[in-house]
Structure formats: structure tokens, C-alpha cells
Design an enzyme around this catalytic site. Structure first.
Site, PDB file in Angstrom:
ATOM      1  N   LYS A 299     -31.188  58.038  31.373  1.00  7.78           N
ATOM      2  CA  LYS A 299     -31.846  57.306  32.562  1.00  7.78           C
ATOM      3  C   LYS A 299     -33.381  56.471  32.113  1.00  7.78           C
ATOM      4  O   LYS A 299     -33.523  55.383  32.391  1.00  7.78           O
ATOM      5  CB  LYS A 299     -32.202  58.142  33.559  1.00  7.78           C
ATOM      6  CG  LYS A 299     -33.124  57.502  34.728  1.00  7.78           C
ATOM      7  CD  LYS A 299     -32.180  56.983  35.624  1.00  7.78           C
ATOM      8  CE  LYS A 299     -32.914  56.477  36.747  1.00  7.78           C
ATOM      9  NZ  LYS A 299     -32.334  55.439  37.375  1.00  7.78           N
TER      10      LYS A 299
ATOM     11  N   HIS B 116     -20.394  24.648  29.395  1.00  4.05           N
ATOM     12  CA  HIS B 116     -20.769  24.611  27.832  1.00  4.05           C
ATOM     13  C   HIS B 116     -20.262  25.548  26.814  1.00  4.05           C
ATOM     14  O   HIS B 116     -20.799  25.882  25.932  1.00  4.05           O
ATOM     15  CB  HIS B 116     -22.423  24.637  27.811  1.00  4.05           C
ATOM     16  CG  HIS B 116     -23.124  23.504  28.549  1.00  4.05           C
ATOM     17  ND1 HIS B 116     -23.265  22.204  28.322  1.00  4.05           N
ATOM     18  CD2 HIS B 116     -23.701  23.454  29.805  1.00  4.05           C
ATOM     19  CE1 HIS B 116     -23.843  21.447  29.158  1.00  4.05           C
ATOM     20  NE2 HIS B 116     -24.182  22.356  30.020  1.00  4.05           N
TER      21      HIS B 116
ATOM     22  N   ARG C 263     -31.460  62.498  32.312  1.00  2.00           N
ATOM     23  CA  ARG C 263     -32.021  61.960  30.842  1.00  2.00           C
ATOM     24  C   ARG C 263     -31.311  62.126  29.595  1.00  2.00           C
ATOM     25  O   ARG C 263     -31.679  61.582  28.735  1.00  2.00           O
ATOM     26  CB  ARG C 263     -33.446  62.753  30.712  1.00  2.00           C
ATOM     27  CG  ARG C 263     -34.338  62.752  31.668  1.00  2.00           C
ATOM     28  CD  ARG C 263     -35.565  63.468  31.694  1.00  2.00           C
ATOM     29  NE  ARG C 263     -36.313  62.940  30.493  1.00  2.00           N
ATOM     30  CZ  ARG C 263     -37.269  61.950  30.483  1.00  2.00           C
ATOM     31  NH1 ARG C 263     -37.547  61.754  31.859  1.00  2.00           N
ATOM     32  NH2 ARG C 263     -37.931  61.527  29.541  1.00  2.00           N
TER      33      ARG C 263
ATOM     34  N   CYS D 299     -34.375  62.684  26.403  1.00  2.00           N
ATOM     35  CA  CYS D 299     -33.890  64.051  26.474  1.00  2.00           C
ATOM     36  C   CYS D 299     -34.652  64.731  27.768  1.00  2.00           C
ATOM     37  O   CYS D 299     -35.893  64.076  28.066  1.00  2.00           O
ATOM     38  CB  CYS D 299     -34.146  65.127  25.374  1.00  2.00           C
ATOM     39  SG  CYS D 299     -33.323  64.163  23.724  1.00  2.00           S
TER      40      CYS D 299
ATOM     41  N   GLU E 231     -27.225  41.029  36.510  1.00  7.62           N
ATOM     42  CA  GLU E 231     -27.262  42.461  37.077  1.00  7.62           C
ATOM     43  C   GLU E 231     -25.944  42.984  37.366  1.00  7.62           C
ATOM     44  O   GLU E 231     -25.542  44.002  37.116  1.00  7.62           O
ATOM     45  CB  GLU E 231     -28.259  42.712  38.179  1.00  7.62           C
ATOM     46  CG  GLU E 231     -28.438  44.106  38.987  1.00  7.62           C
ATOM     47  CD  GLU E 231     -28.724  45.002  37.836  1.00  7.62           C
ATOM     48  OE1 GLU E 231     -29.396  44.889  37.053  1.00  7.62           O
ATOM     49  OE2 GLU E 231     -28.607  46.070  38.497  1.00  7.62           O
TER      50      GLU E 231
ATOM     51  N   GLU F  53     -21.867  49.175  32.419  1.00  5.32           N
ATOM     52  CA  GLU F  53     -22.271  50.646  32.445  1.00  5.32           C
ATOM     53  C   GLU F  53     -21.645  51.628  32.989  1.00  5.32           C
ATOM     54  O   GLU F  53     -21.468  52.665  32.617  1.00  5.32           O
ATOM     55  CB  GLU F  53     -23.685  50.555  32.591  1.00  5.32           C
ATOM     56  CG  GLU F  53     -24.276  50.705  33.936  1.00  5.32           C
ATOM     57  CD  GLU F  53     -25.901  50.906  34.068  1.00  5.32           C
ATOM     58  OE1 GLU F  53     -26.513  50.230  35.117  1.00  5.32           O
ATOM     59  OE2 GLU F  53     -26.633  51.507  33.333  1.00  5.32           O
TER      60      GLU F  53
ATOM     61  N   ASN G 169     -38.250  65.858  22.700  1.00  3.41           N
ATOM     62  CA  ASN G 169     -37.782  64.569  23.187  1.00  3.41           C
ATOM     63  C   ASN G 169     -38.223  63.674  22.370  1.00  3.41           C
ATOM     64  O   ASN G 169     -39.500  63.587  22.430  1.00  3.41           O
ATOM     65  CB  ASN G 169     -38.046  64.484  24.819  1.00  3.41           C
ATOM     66  CG  ASN G 169     -37.927  62.754  25.381  1.00  3.41           C
ATOM     67  OD1 ASN G 169     -36.885  62.511  24.729  1.00  3.41           O
ATOM     68  ND2 ASN G 169     -38.597  62.624  26.271  1.00  3.41           N
ATOM     69  N   GLY G 170     -37.666  62.932  21.706  1.00  3.04           N
ATOM     70  CA  GLY G 170     -38.215  61.578  21.139  1.00  3.04           C
ATOM     71  C   GLY G 170     -37.557  61.554  19.678  1.00  3.04           C
ATOM     72  O   GLY G 170     -36.544  62.092  19.164  1.00  3.04           O
TER      73      GLY G 170
ATOM     74  N   TRP H 217     -30.011  63.825  24.576  1.00  2.00           N
ATOM     75  CA  TRP H 217     -29.446  62.433  24.264  1.00  2.00           C
ATOM     76  C   TRP H 217     -29.695  62.137  22.748  1.00  2.00           C
ATOM     77  O   TRP H 217     -30.681  61.991  22.255  1.00  2.00           O
ATOM     78  CB  TRP H 217     -30.215  61.336  24.963  1.00  2.00           C
ATOM     79  CG  TRP H 217     -29.434  60.164  25.030  1.00  2.00           C
ATOM     80  CD1 TRP H 217     -28.480  59.512  25.779  1.00  2.00           C
ATOM     81  CD2 TRP H 217     -29.796  58.959  24.165  1.00  2.00           C
ATOM     82  NE1 TRP H 217     -28.229  58.159  25.308  1.00  2.00           N
ATOM     83  CE2 TRP H 217     -28.901  57.768  24.417  1.00  2.00           C
ATOM     84  CE3 TRP H 217     -30.753  58.803  22.992  1.00  2.00           C
ATOM     85  CZ2 TRP H 217     -29.012  56.691  23.825  1.00  2.00           C
ATOM     86  CZ3 TRP H 217     -30.890  57.557  22.353  1.00  2.00           C
ATOM     87  CH2 TRP H 217     -29.836  56.591  22.784  1.00  2.00           C
TER      88      TRP H 217
ATOM     89  N   LYS I 108     -24.264  46.468  35.647  1.00  3.83           N
ATOM     90  CA  LYS I 108     -23.743  47.431  36.506  1.00  3.83           C
ATOM     91  C   LYS I 108     -22.349  47.826  36.143  1.00  3.83           C
ATOM     92  O   LYS I 108     -21.748  49.028  35.902  1.00  3.83           O
ATOM     93  CB  LYS I 108     -23.646  47.062  38.265  1.00  3.83           C
ATOM     94  CG  LYS I 108     -25.229  47.289  38.608  1.00  3.83           C
ATOM     95  CD  LYS I 108     -25.546  48.856  38.805  1.00  3.83           C
ATOM     96  CE  LYS I 108     -27.121  49.049  38.561  1.00  3.83           C
ATOM     97  NZ  LYS I 108     -27.888  48.750  37.474  1.00  3.83           N
TER      98      LYS I 108
HETATM   99  O1  M6R Z   1     -37.153  53.090  33.530  1.00  2.46           O
HETATM  100  P1  M6R Z   1     -36.966  51.596  33.282  1.00  2.46           P
HETATM  101  O2  M6R Z   1     -36.940  50.538  34.524  1.00  2.46           O
HETATM  102  O3  M6R Z   1     -37.932  51.250  32.242  1.00  2.46           O
HETATM  103  O4  M6R Z   1     -35.599  51.467  32.576  1.00  2.46           O
HETATM  104  C1  M6R Z   1     -35.209  50.041  32.180  1.00  2.46           C
HETATM  105  C2  M6R Z   1     -33.843  50.413  31.749  1.00  2.46           C
HETATM  106  O5  M6R Z   1     -33.377  51.152  30.780  1.00  2.46           O
HETATM  107  C3  M6R Z   1     -32.734  50.427  32.927  1.00  2.46           C
HETATM  108  O6  M6R Z   1     -32.798  49.451  34.021  1.00  2.46           O
HETATM  109  C4  M6R Z   1     -31.329  50.470  32.518  1.00  2.46           C
HETATM  110  O7  M6R Z   1     -30.809  49.311  32.139  1.00  2.46           O
HETATM  111  C5  M6R Z   1     -30.215  50.812  33.618  1.00  2.46           C
HETATM  112  N1  M6R Z   1     -29.502  52.016  33.386  1.00  2.46           N
HETATM  113  C6  M6R Z   1     -29.482  49.902  34.537  1.00  2.46           C
HETATM  114  O8  M6R Z   1     -28.856  50.499  35.508  1.00  2.46           O
END
Ligand code: M6R
Length: 618
Positions: A613, A510, A27, A2, A487, A494, A101-102, A75, A491
Site C-alpha cells: 500500500k 501516432h 503494507r 512493511c 487510472e 494491478e 521497515n525501510g 514487503w 487499476k
Molecule cells: O500513498 P500514496 O498516495 O503516495 O501512494 C502512491 C501510489 O503508490 C499509489 O497510488 C498506488 O499507485 C496505488 N496502488 C494505486 O492503486
């Protein structure tokens, strides 16, 4: 997870708080709310959904003027994302307002105690217990009107991770905050002070900041900041200057932050290299705070990270083992401490985290340090918890990354990993000086090559348009192409909410090859033909295997790689580059592909559903 903001000063608090929330919306965007101190009461507004919903409500029903306020963008963890569960949460009398937050892990027990004493709860959140507990402490013997003391007493009863920001209507010129395992920074202004989850919230007002330590309570007023630990002992927080300005946190003419951040990658990569390599091609990472002897002593490296940062870690393994001959494991941070890993004083743990606040990674760092390991953080956020709690840190210099999907931070993580691996190779003598100088020259060329990829990427957008209705996209690669495939798939998942999976190309036969049917797009990352021929030729064979089964092949290969041309339905070319460094280039078209796919399918490029984020809960 958050975003939280607090303000005391001379400006309209609502304007400052809303500006902060706009910058922190990455966030979490399940709901937003604000509270202001107004004539001995608290005026509040909150709405489910994005901040724009709250702003619309405030435009229709304005709040009275005030120079003290707090705000929150959520969040959701406890309770669905409704108006009722939106923060701030008030006590029964409406005199205490709290944002959080938490996760408060013992909230159920605290809630039942409060309910037994007659308190009626208005929400499903864990946060609301704090409002009622603060109300009960405020005015009690030994506390009086000292809101910071009330907060300290409440914090001593809380379990879990939290940043809390609170106001009381009887103390209209102060805002109090507390943190445990969750981010909080103070912005120092002239006749005004700020509290926030990160500095972007107040960067338009001040670039001077204080790091608040774990287990500390802060009180800000117009003219002062007081920091104590939960026992009330005064603390001296570290002060720092933020070296970027408000324009870095704006869209700068792009439709989305993600597009701006993709475009910034050449500079981000160049900045991350800057000053770390001398004219003779030797690396200098003295800033890391680990002595040469400590680094020579290392006999095992474990990389821990989550999501996109984990994919950078997978690439790091290839570079580390090749250049240093030190065994390297890569582990998802969320799994690390639960498997009883073998870690000791000679283990170097590399913790990669853009935000420096990811709870899974933080907990893994703590576990590693408890076992005696040395921890080197690679982070993009100065003063964040993970770099602060690590033995050493190498900062990436991507600048603020606002879009939830990580792009420029990822490319700079890759570069930072190469730097660490080469530095270890240099220090331990596992690479000749001229070999290191050759890699260094190749690293120095990356910014221009990333720029070239960006300039020639339009066909990838066209490709997204032609594939937008596909049900699934697969990604395959070998060696460092495998993490690039993972990756690319992450992408697309998400951002475009499409089924996407990344595989090691050799694993296809396999099992996953059964997924190939006519027309299924498969993106193949092909290593340099000038590198290890076997590796390249094996991937070319894999392309033929899937094409024979009807796959639509999208081939990402080096310019002039004629061997792939007969088998590529779509060919995306990259500048020449050693295979180990190729992820820095090969990832870029995949970022553009996912962003364009999200746009075409009508989804929010910067704020994908259900995500945040920075994931500050485990
Ligand atoms: O802040 P961080 O690099 O620790 O975050 C790790 C992941 O949460 C972050 O890379 C997430 O997978 C992204 N949304 C990917 O685009």
C-alpha cells in the site's frame, strides 16, 4: 512497505500484535513474524507468505504467554520472501529481536565488519546487521542495560531509511523503536503502550497517539514513553486524537476492503468538501497555513505524486490552469529531483500522497523545499511525514484506506485538487464569483452523483465477466479523460494482472492504433457533450476510428449523449457533470470493473501480488 508493531502492557502481547499485523498487512504480505519476551528469553515464530500462514503455525505450536512483544509483516527488499528472511531477526545468542521497515543502505559494509569479527548471519536481509549491532552495544560501557541508548548508538551508524523496533530478553518490560524517513507512531494506552507503522494497528485499543519525529528513538514501557533524538536529547512529540474508530478499519460486511472503500466514496467526497465552502459559495481553506500573500505570489505550480495520486495530479493541472491561469507542471515524484527542476520561492509544489509516507514523494518534497519552493501537501493521513514536512497541508477525509488499490482516497484527492485550484482562482481574482459559485454547486452535487453511478454499475460487472479472458484492454480519453484512462489501466493491471494501457485519444493515430485488432476491448471516456463541443466531437471521431478497425468499444459517456450510441458496443452512462469534474464520476465504473475482473480471475482483490500500500523505499 512493511508493517511493524510493538506492545508492552497487561494484555496478551501476541493477541495485540497479531491484531495489529492484520490491520497492517496491506503494507506487505511476503512474510510475517512475532517475538515475545518470555522468562528471560525471546520466543519467536515466523513464516513466509501471508499472515494466515503464521497464524496457522501459532495455532499448531502456540507460544508461551507474554505481555511484551513485537511483530512484522514484510514487503521484501533484501532477500527473497522465505521463512529465513522473515522478521524478526535475532542476534547470535537469540537475546535481541528486531523488525524493520525501510532499507539500510550501508548494510553490506556493516555486515562484512561483523563477519570479520566472527558473526555468522542467518539471513540475506539488511535488517540482521541491526540485531548484531544492538547485541554488541547492549552491556557495553556507557550503555549497560539501556536498550534505548544501544539503539541510539546503532542508529548513528546506519545509513538509509528505517523504522526499527527491538526487544532484548534482559529488558522484558520495554520495547524500543527508532525512525529515520520511515513511519512510526506511538499509541498511548492506560497501563499499556503501542508502537506501529500507523494508528490502525492499535485503533482497537486507543485513539490517543504521538507523532515520532525523524531521527528519534522511543522507548515504551507499561507506564511510560520516552522520546529522544539520536544524540540522546529529550524530545517532546506532538500528541493527537485519531478521529475514526476501529469499525472504519474493518470490512463492514463487504467481501473485500476495496469494495467497501468504493462504496464509501459518496461520503468520502462529501466529507472532503465539508466546512470548506460557505453558504455564499466562497471557499475557506485557512487550515492550509499559507498566507494569501504567499499564494498570490505564486507564479508556477508543480504537482508531484506517484501512481494513482499522480493521475489525480494530472487532472489538477487542467483545473489549475483553467481556473487560475498559473502555469502548472505535473511530474512523477520519482523523476522530479533527478532532472534538476527549475524551482524557486514563487513555485508552489503540490505533493499528493494518500499515505503521506511515499518515499519518492517525500524526497521530491525535500528537494523542492531545499530549492526554496513552498510545498502544499494533499494527504489522507494526519501527522504523516509528507504533511508534517510540508509548508501547508489540505487533508482529504477519506478515512482509512486498507485495500492496496486506491479508490476513495483518489476521488478525494481529485476533490482536494479542485478546492485548491478554485481557492487560488478566488484569491487571485482569475474567476468571477458567480463562476466559482457555479463550480461549487456542481462540486456539492458530486456525492449524490457518485452514489447514482454506484447504484447503476451492475452492467460493468457483467461486462467484466464477458471480457475476463481477453489478453489486453486499452483505455483512451482526451483532456481530463486522459488521466482517467491512465487510472483505469493502472487499476486493471494491478488487480487483474491483465495487459492494460491508457492513451490520450489523439495519440492513437501516432502509433498505438496498430494494437487494434478485431475484438480488442477499448474503453473510451467521453467528455460532456454540453461542454466544449470540439472536445466531445473529437472523441466521438476516435471511437469511430477504432471501431472501423474491429475494436470492441466500451463507451463511458454522459446520460443522453446520443452521438456516441451508434458506436458503443457497451455503453456506461454517467450523470450530467461539467467535463473538468467528470473524473470523479468516470473513474468509479473503472474501479468496479478492475475489482470484478480480479475476483473473476481468482486474484486477491485487496492484496495484489508484488505490491504494498505504502511504498516507503525509493
Ligand atoms: O500513498 P500514496 O498516495 O503516495 O501512494 C502512491 C501510489 O503508490 C499509489 O497510488 C498506488 O499507485 C496505488 N496502488 C494505486 O492503486
Amino acid at each position: 512497505m512493511c508493517g511493524i508493531v510493538g506492545y508492552v502492557g497487561n494484555k496478551q502481547a501476541l493477541d495485540v500484535v497479531l491484531e495489529g499485523l492484520r490491520r497492517l498487512e496491506y503494507r506487505g504480505y511476503d512474510s510475517a513474524g512475532v517475538a515475545l519476551a518470555v522468562d528471560g528469553t525471546l520466543a519467536t515464530a515466523k513464516r513466509s507468505g501471508k499472515l494466515a500462514n503464521l497464524e496457522k503455525t501459532l495455532a499448531e505450536t502456540p507460544l508461551p504467554a507474554s505481555t511484551t512483544g513485537l511483530g512484522h509483516t514484510r514487503w521484501a527488499t533484501h532477500g527473497p520472501p522465505t521463512d529465513r528472511n522473515a522478521h524478526p531477526h535475532l542476534d547470535t545468542a537469540g537475546r535481541v529481536g528486531v523488525v524493520h521497515n525501510g532499507i539500510i543502505e550501508n548494510f553490506a559494509q556493516l555486515r562484512s565488519e561483523l563477519e570479520d569479527s566472527g558473526v555468522a548471519f542467518e539471513s540475506d536481509t539488511d535488517t540482521e546487521v541491526v540485531s548484531h549491532l544492538l547485541a554488541a552495544e547492549f552491556g557495553s560501557p556507557g550503555v549497560g542495560h539501556d536498550l534505548a541508548e544501544a539503539m541510539r548508538r546503532v542508529c548513528r551508524r546506519l545509513e538509509g531509511a528505517f523504522t526499527l523496533v527491538a526487544m532484548h530478553s534482559d529488558v522484558p518490560d520495554a520495547v524500543v523503536a527508532a525512525r529515520r524517513n520511515s513511519p512510526l507512531v506511538v499509541g498511548l494506552g492506560d497501563g499499556e503502550n503501542f508502537l506501529a507503522s500507523d494508528v490502525s494497528a492499535f485503533i482497537g485499543h486507543t485513539r490517543e497517539a504521538l507523532e515520532v519525529g525523524d531521527g528519534q528513538v522511543v522507548e515504551i514501557t507499561r507506564d511510560g514513553v520516552t522520546v529522544t533524538d539520536f544524540a540522546g536529547r529529550e524530545c517532546q512529540p506532538g500528541r493527537y486524537h485519531v478521529d475514526w474508530d476501529a469499525s472504519a478499519a474493518e470490512k463492514g460486511g463487504f467481501d473485500h476492503f476495496m469494495l467497501k472503500e468504493i462504496a464509501e466514496q459518496p461520503k468520502a467526497v462529501a466529507d472532503t468538501l465539508l466546512g470548506r465552502i460557505d453558504e455564499a459559495g466562497r471557499l475557506h481553506l485557512d487550515e492550509m497555513r499559507l498566507s494569501d500573500d504567499e499564494l498570490r505570489d505564486v507564479d508556477k505550480i508543480i504537482v508531484i505524486a506517484c501512481g494513482t495520486a499522480f493521475h489525480a495530479g494530472l487532472v489538477a493541472k487542467y483545473a489549475i490552469e483553467h481556473w487560475t491561469r498559473v502555469p502548472c507542471e505535473v511530474e512523477l515524484a520519482s523523476e522530479f529531483r533527478y532532472r534538476d527542476p527549475i524551482v524557486d520561492r514563487q513555485t508552489l509544489v503540490l505533493a499528493i500522497s494518500q499515505s503521506g509516507e511515499t518515499m519518492d514523494t517525500l524526497m521530491a518534497v525535500r528537494h523542492a523545499r531545499e530549492q526554496g519552493a513552498r510545498v502544499l501537501a494533499i494527504s489522507n493521513t494526519n501527522g504523516a511525514t509528507i504533511p508534517r514536512e510540508s509548508d501547508a497541508v489540505l487533508y482529504t477525509r477519506a478515512g482509512p484506506e486498507v485495500a492496496v488499490a486506491s479508490t476513495k482516497a483518489h476521488l478525494t484527492q481529485l476533490v482536494a485538487c479542485y478546492l485548491v485550484a478554485l481557492y487560488l482562482g478566488q484569491l487571485r481574482g482569475t474567476k468571477w464569483g458567480d463562476e466559482i459559485r457555479w463550480v461549487v454547486r456542481e462540486l456539492a452535487e458530486l456525492p449524490a452523483k457518485v452514489e447514482h453511478v454506484l447504484q447503476t454499475v451492475q452492467p460493468v460487472r457483467d461486462l467484466a465477466a464477458s471480457l475476463r479472458d481477453k489478453g489486453s484492454v486499452l483505455f483512451i480519453g482526451r483532456h481530463v479523460g486522459y488521466p482517467v484512462a491512465l487510472e483505469g489501466a493502472l487499476k486493471l493491471k494491478e488487480l487483474a494482472y491483465m495487459h492494460a494501457e491508457g492513451f490520450a485519444a489523439g495519440e492513437l493515430k501516432h502509433g498505438p492504433i496498430a494494437l487494434i485488432e478485431p475484438g480488442v476491448p477499448v474503453v473510451v471516456i467521453v467528455p460532456s457533450p454540453r461542454g466544449r463541443d470540439v472536445l466531445h466531437d473529437k472523441v466521438v471521431s476516435n471511437i469511430q476510428e477504432i471501431r472501423a478497425r474491429g475494436a470492441l468499444t466500451v463507451v463511458i459517456a454522459e446520460e443522453g449523449d446520443d452521438a456516441v450510441k451508434p458506436y458503443a458496443d457497451h455503453l456506461v452512462t454517467l450523470p450530467e457533470c461539467p467535463t473538468l469534474l467528470q473524473p470523479v464520476l468516470a473513474t468509479v465504473p473503472l474501479q468496479v470493473f478492475a475489482a470484478e475482473m480480479a475476483r473473476l480471475r481468482g486474484f486477491d482483490v485487496d492484496q495484489p501480488r508484488n505490491l504494498a500500500k505504502s511504498v516507503t523505499v525509493e
